[in-house]
Design a protein around this motif. Structure first.
Motif, PDB file in Angstrom:
ATOM      1  N   ILE A 599      51.936  49.554  30.425  1.00 26.30           N
ATOM      2  CA  ILE A 599      51.340  50.841  30.060  1.00 26.30           C
ATOM      3  C   ILE A 599      52.402  51.894  29.771  1.00 26.30           C
ATOM      4  CG2 ILE A 599      51.161  51.640  32.450  1.00 26.30           C
ATOM      5  CD1 ILE A 599      48.626  52.217  29.574  1.00 26.30           C
ATOM      6  N   THR A 600      53.572  51.801  30.409  1.00 32.65           N
ATOM      7  CA  THR A 600      54.642  52.773  30.164  1.00 32.65           C
ATOM      8  C   THR A 600      55.212  52.671  28.756  1.00 32.65           C
ATOM      9  OG1 THR A 600      56.181  51.203  31.193  1.00 32.65           O
ATOM     10  CG2 THR A 600      55.328  52.983  32.576  1.00 32.65           C
ATOM     11  N   ALA A 601      55.057  51.485  28.113  1.00 34.85           N
ATOM     12  CA  ALA A 601      55.514  51.322  26.730  1.00 34.85           C
ATOM     13  C   ALA A 601      54.420  51.692  25.739  1.00 34.85           C
ATOM     14  CB  ALA A 601      55.959  49.875  26.494  1.00 34.85           C
ATOM     15  N   VAL A 602      53.152  51.575  26.151  1.00 37.00           N
ATOM     16  CA  VAL A 602      52.031  51.834  25.242  1.00 37.00           C
ATOM     17  C   VAL A 602      51.708  53.323  25.167  1.00 37.00           C
ATOM     18  CG1 VAL A 602      49.561  51.415  24.857  1.00 37.00           C
ATOM     19  CG2 VAL A 602      51.051  49.546  25.596  1.00 37.00           C
ATOM     20  N   LEU A 627      44.936  57.972  32.834  1.00 39.89           N
ATOM     21  CA  LEU A 627      46.074  58.522  32.090  1.00 39.89           C
ATOM     22  C   LEU A 627      46.904  59.438  32.983  1.00 39.89           C
ATOM     23  CD1 LEU A 627      44.448  59.374  28.636  1.00 39.89           C
ATOM     24  CD2 LEU A 627      45.645  57.292  29.318  1.00 39.89           C
ATOM     25  N   GLN A 628      46.243  60.253  33.791  1.00 34.73           N
ATOM     26  CA  GLN A 628      46.964  61.178  34.670  1.00 34.73           C
ATOM     27  C   GLN A 628      47.778  60.431  35.720  1.00 34.73           C
ATOM     28  OE1 GLN A 628      43.672  63.494  36.056  1.00 34.73           O
ATOM     29  NE2 GLN A 628      43.429  64.577  34.103  1.00 34.73           N
ATOM     30  N   MET A 629      47.310  59.260  36.142  1.00 38.10           N
ATOM     31  CA  MET A 629      48.040  58.491  37.142  1.00 38.10           C
ATOM     32  C   MET A 629      49.389  57.994  36.608  1.00 38.10           C
ATOM     33  SD  MET A 629      46.260  58.451  39.953  1.00 38.10           S
ATOM     34  CE  MET A 629      46.933  57.088  40.877  1.00 38.10           C
ATOM     35  N   ALA A 633      55.312  58.250  35.797  1.00 39.69           N
ATOM     36  CA  ALA A 633      56.077  57.090  35.310  1.00 39.69           C
ATOM     37  C   ALA A 633      56.529  57.273  33.870  1.00 39.69           C
ATOM     38  CB  ALA A 633      55.235  55.819  35.437  1.00 39.69           C
ATOM     39  N   THR A 634      55.737  57.961  33.042  1.00 38.99           N
ATOM     40  CA  THR A 634      56.054  58.079  31.617  1.00 38.99           C
ATOM     41  C   THR A 634      56.625  59.442  31.242  1.00 38.99           C
ATOM     42  OG1 THR A 634      53.807  58.832  31.089  1.00 38.99           O
ATOM     43  CG2 THR A 634      54.215  56.453  31.046  1.00 38.99           C
ATOM     44  N   GLY A 635      56.416  60.446  32.077  1.00 35.92           N
ATOM     45  CA  GLY A 635      56.842  61.795  31.720  1.00 35.92           C
ATOM     46  C   GLY A 635      55.969  62.433  30.668  1.00 35.92           C
ATOM     47  N   LEU A 636      54.809  61.823  30.388  1.00 27.87           N
ATOM     48  CA  LEU A 636      53.895  62.326  29.366  1.00 27.87           C
ATOM     49  C   LEU A 636      52.675  62.950  30.016  1.00 27.87           C
ATOM     50  CD1 LEU A 636      53.959  59.269  26.922  1.00 27.87           C
ATOM     51  CD2 LEU A 636      55.184  61.428  26.643  1.00 27.87           C
TER      52      LEU A 636
END
Length: 721
Positions: A599-602, A627-629, A633-636
Motif C-alpha cells: 500500500i505504501t507504493a500504491v 487511508l488515514q491509517m 507510513a507514506t507521509g501523504l
C-alpha cells in the motif's frame, strides 16, 4: 429510523396519557367513598393491581399496533410516494413504482407513472428529431474523433484555467511514458478530462508561452504560436508547441483567447539518436582522413621506387589529383556537418531550471558523480539550443572527472543585469589558463563519443560568453556561461490570462465555459465540481485492529459525466493473510495479491490521481479510515473534501429503511456489475452520485458546503471506525 421515532414518541405520549387517566379515575372513585369504604376498596384492589397494569400494557400494545398501521398507511406511504416520484423525475427511463399504500396513493402512483411514461415517449421523439437534425454535426464529431485517433502526434486542448478538455490516445500513451509510476496508474494521474495540465508543466512556463502568443495577437499576427522545451519529473525531455484557441462569437475574435492547444513531442530519444548520428559522421570523417594519410604514404613509396619517365609522372599526378579531390570533399562535408550541428536544433524558450535539471541527470548518468543544484533565481528564461548546450556542459564535467578526478560538482544559475549566468562549479585541483583555453577550443570528446563542435562553437551559437573563475575562499573553481535572457513581458499580464489557481471519450468542450473559481471550494455548485469516486476492498472491517487494503478502484466524474476510461484499479499486497471469510465476499485470494506492490507504493500514485478533486464513496468513513491509517507510513494526507452517498441517500430518501448500495442502485434502475470489486463498486457509486445531484438541488442543496452539512445531520453520520 424516522418511522420508529414517530411510533415511539406517539406511543410514549399515549401511554402517559392513559396512565394518568387510570390514576385520575381511581382517585376520583376513592374520593366519592367513605373512609371505611376506601379501606375496603384498597384492600380489594391492591392484591389485584398487577391485573390493572397488565390490562394497561395490553391496551398500550393494541394502541401501538394501531398507530403503526396508521403511520404506515397515512404518513409513510405518502412520504415513500414522494421519494419514488422524485426518483422517477431524476431517472432517464420510467419504471413501475410498485407502490404499497392506500387505494388512493396506489392510484396516484399509477397516474404519476403514466405521466412519466408519456414524458419518456416525448423525450424519445424529441431525441429522434434532434438526432436527425444533428447528423451532420455528429459526422463532423466522428471525423474529429477518427482524425485525433490517427494522429501520430500527441495533442492536448486546454481552457485558460489549464483544465484538459480534449486529448487523443497518443497523448494518453505519452503521459503514461512520463508517469513516475506507469505500472500503477498508467499515466491516468496526469491526463484526464478536467484534470490540470499543471500536473505536468510548470504554471509559469505555460503563462509565459500564453503571454508571448497574446503579444503577437495584439501586434496583428494571424497564426501566432509558441514553443518551448521542458523536462518532466520522470527525467524526460519534452518539446511543446502551443497554439491559441480563439473566441468566435465576439467582434474582436482575433485577440480574445479562449484556450490553447498543446502538441507534444518527447525528444529524449531523438536527442540520443542525434548524438549517435554525430558520432557516426565524425568517425567517418576521421576515417577518411586516415585513408588519405595512407594514400600519401603510398605516394611517397611510389616516388621512391625505380619507375621513371612519363609513366611515373602520370601515376604520381593521378594520386595527387585523387587525394586533392577527396580532401576537398571531406573538408566540404565537414563544414556542412559543422554548420548542421550548429543550427540543427532550434533556439527555443526554456526555463533555466529545466536546463539545470536535464544537465544534472545527464552528468550523473555519464560521469557517475552526484551533482547538486543551486538555483538563485527560478524565474530565469533562456533561448537555447538545449541539445548542444547540455552536451557542452556534460563534456566539461567529463573532462574534470577523467583528468582531475573531481568528486564534487555543482550547477548554479543566477541573473545579473539581464544576463543569465550558468556556472559549472567543482572543488579540487586548480587548472591553468592554458588548460582552460585548450578545453574550450578542442572538439568535444567523451570517451568513445566525440563531436566536431567545440565548447567555443556552442557559446558562439548562443551569442554568449564563456569565462573561467575561482572562488578562493571556498576553494572552488567554475566555468561560467553568460547567456542572454529572454525578455519576459510583465508578469501581471501573464497571470491575467489564467483565471484561477485550479488546475475520444477524451473531450468535453463545455469546459471552455470557465467560471470564476476564486471562491472557496465549499461554495462551488455541485454540478461544477470534479469528483473522484472510489472504493476499497479490505481484509476485514477493523482498520484500527490491523486490517489492510487489498484493492483500490476509482473513476472520475466531470461535468455530469462518468468517465469510465479514466479509472484507477490496483491490487495491493496487504502483508498479512486474507481471512477465508472475507474471500467469499470480494473473491480476492492470497495468490492474487502475491507479488503485488504494498500500500505504501500504491498510495502515492492514487494520491496524484485524486489531486484537485472531491472524493466520493459509499460509507466513506470506512474507506477514509483505511487511508488515514497510512498517513504516517507514506507521509501523504488525503485532505480532499469528501461526500458520502450513504449519508446523502438518507438526506434525499429519509423514508427508506435501507441505504445499502444495491438498494439505492435498484431505486435508480442502475445495473450492478462487479459488486464487491473495488472498481465495480466505484462505477455503481458514481452512477448513484450523478442521480443524487439533481435530487439534492431540488431540495435546495446546491453547493458542496450545503451537501456536507446536510449529510452530517443524518442518523448514519454517527458511524465511526
Amino acid at each position: 429510523m424516522k418511522i420508529n421515532r414517530k411510533l415511539y414518541v406517539s406511543l410514549a405520549l399515549l401511554g402517559g396519557v392513559t396512565l394518568v387517566w387510570i390514576v385520575m379515575t381511581i382517585g376520583l372513585v376513592l374520593l366519592t367513598l367513605a373512609p371505611q369504604q376506601r379501606v375496603v376498596v384498597s384492600e380489594l384492589l391492591m392484591p389485584r393491581l398487577i391485573l390493572v397494569v397488565l390490562t394497561w400494557v395490553f391496551g398500550l400494545g393494541l394502541m401501538a399496533a394501531t398507530l403503526r398501521w396508521l403511520i404506515q398507511r397515512y404518513s409513510t406511504a405518502p412520504a415513500l410516494l414522494l421519494e419514488q416520484t422524485r426518483t422517477l423525475l431524476a431517472s432517464p427511463k420510467a419504471l413501475p413504482m410498485n407502490h404499497q399504500g392506500t387505494k388512493e396513493t396506489k392510484e396516484l402512483a399509477d397516474v404519476v407513472y403514466q405521466l412519466a411514461f408519456q414524458r419518456d415517449q416525448l423525450r424519445d421523439e424529441v431525441s429522434t428529431q434532434v438526432a436527425l437534425a444533428s447528423q451532420g454535426v455528429q459526422q463532423e464529431k466522428d471525423r474529429l474523433a477518427a482524425l485525433m485517433a490517427e494522429l501520430t502526434q500527441s495533442v492536448v486542448v486546454c481552457n485558460l484555467d489549464g483544465r484538459i478538455l480534449l486529448y487523443n490516445n497518443r497523448a494518453r500513451l505519452q503521459f503514461k511514458a512520463m508517469s513516475q509510476s506507469p505500472s500503477l496508474a498508467g499515466g491516468a494521474e496526469l491526463v484526464g478530462i478536467g484534470r490540470s495540465i499543471y500536473a505536468v508543466f510548470d504554471r509559469a512556463l505555460v503563462a509565459h508561452a500564453l503571454d508571448s502568443i497574446q503579444q503577437r495577437l495584439l501586434r496583428g499576427a494571424a497564426n501566432p504560436s509558441a514553443q518551448f522545451v521542458t523536462s518532466t519529473a520522470a527525467g524526460q525531455l519534452l518539446k511543446v508547441q502551443m497554439a491559441p484557441v480563439r473566441t468566435s462569437n465576439t467582434d474582436d475574435a482575433n485577440n480574445v483567447l479562449n484556450g490553447f492547444v498543446l502538441m507534444l513531442e518527447n525528444v529524449t530519444r531523438a536527442f540520443d539518436e542525434e548524438n549517435r548520428r554525430d558520432q557516426t559522421l565524425h568517425g567517418l570523417t576521421q576515417g577518411c582522413r586516415a585513408s588519405l594519410a595512407g594514400m600519401r604514404s603510398a605516394l611517397a613509396t611510389l616516388e621512391a621506387s625505380e619507375m621513371t619517365g612519363e609513366p611515373r609522372t602520370r601515376q604520381r599526378q593521378v594520386l595527387h589529383d585523387e587525394m586533392a579531390s577527396m580532401s576537398r570533399r571531406i573538408t566540404d562535408l565537414d563544414k556542412e556537418a559543422m554548420h548542421g550541428l550548429k543550427t540543427r536544433w532550434p533556439m527555443e524558450d526554456m526555463l533555466g531550471t529545466d536546463v539545470l535539471l536535464v544537465t544534472q541527470h545527464r552528468i550523473e548518468k555519464y560521469c557517475q558523480r552526484d551533482v547538486s543544484l543551486e538555483i538563485l533565481d527560478d524565474s530565469i528564461w533562456l533561448r537555447v539550443d538545449s541539445y548542444s548546450l547540455i552536451q557542452a556542459l556534460v563534456y566539461l564535467a567529463a573532462r574534470l572527472v577523467d583528468e582531475f578526478d573531481v568528486k564534487f560538482l555543482r550547477l548554479r544559475l543566477l541573473s545579473e543585469d539581464g544576463i543569465a549566468k550558468l556556472d559549472l562549479i567543482w572543488t579540487g585541483q586548480v587548472m591553468s589558463t592554458e588548460t582552460v583555453m585548450t578545453w574550450e577550443m578542442d572538439s568535444m570528446q567523451m570517451g568513445a563519443e566525440s563531436s566536431p563542435l567545440s565548447v567555443r562553437d556552442v557559446v558562439e551559437r548562443h551569442s554568449g560568453e564563456l569565462s573561467f573563475g575561482r572562488e578562493r575562499v571556498r576553494h572552488e573553481a567554475f566555468y561560467r556561461f553568460a547567456l542572454p535572457q529572454v525578455s519576459v513581458q510583465d508578469q501581471p499580464d501573464a497571470a491575467s490570462l489564467l483565471h484561477s489557481d485550479s488546475r475520444p471519450e477524451y473531450y468535453d468542450f463545455d469546459l471552455f465555459q470557465t467560471s470564476d473559481q476564486t471562491s472557496a471550494l465549499d461554495d462551488r455548485p455541485l454540478s461544477e465540481l470534479i469528483y473522484t469516486v472510489f472504493d476499497t476492498e479490505t481484509t476485514g472491517l477493523n482498520p484500527s485492529e490491523g486490517d489492510e487494503i487489498i484493492q483500490i478502484g476509482a473513476t472520475r466524474c466531470v461535468n455530469g459525466r462518468l468517465l469510465r476510461q479514466e479509472s484507477f484499479e490496483q491490487l495491493v499486497n496487504p502483508g498479512r493473510i486474507i481471512p477465508a471469510a472475507t474471500i467469499t465476499i470480494h473473491g480476492i485470494t492470497q495468490e492474487m495479491v502475491s507479488g503485488k506492490p504494498p500500500i505504501t507504493a500504491v498510495l502515492p500514485a492514487f494520491h496524484t490521481f485524486v489531486t484537485d478533486t472531491v472524493l466520493v464513496a459509499h460509507n466513506a468513513a470506512f474507506d477514509m479510515k483505511f487511508l488515514q491509517m497510512q498517513e504516517k507510513a507514506t507521509g501523504l494526507k488525503f485532505d480532499n473534501p469528501v461526500l458520502d452517498t450513504l449519508l446523502l441517500s438518507a438526506v434525499v430518501h429519509p423514508a427508506q429503511e435501507s441505504h445499502r448500495l444495491e438498494e439505492i442502485a435498484g431505486r435508480f434502475n442502475i445495473t450492478v456489475l462487479g459488486r464487491h470489486t473495488a472498481l465495480g463498486d466505484a462505477f455503481v457509486t458514481a452512477e448513484v452520485w450523478l442521480r443524487l445531484i439533481p435530487l439534492l438541488q431540488a431540495m435546495g442543496i446546491h453547493t458542496l458546503r450545503q451537501a456536507r452539512e446536510a449529510a452530517q445531520k443524518t442518523y448514519y453520520a454517527r458511524l465511526k471506525y
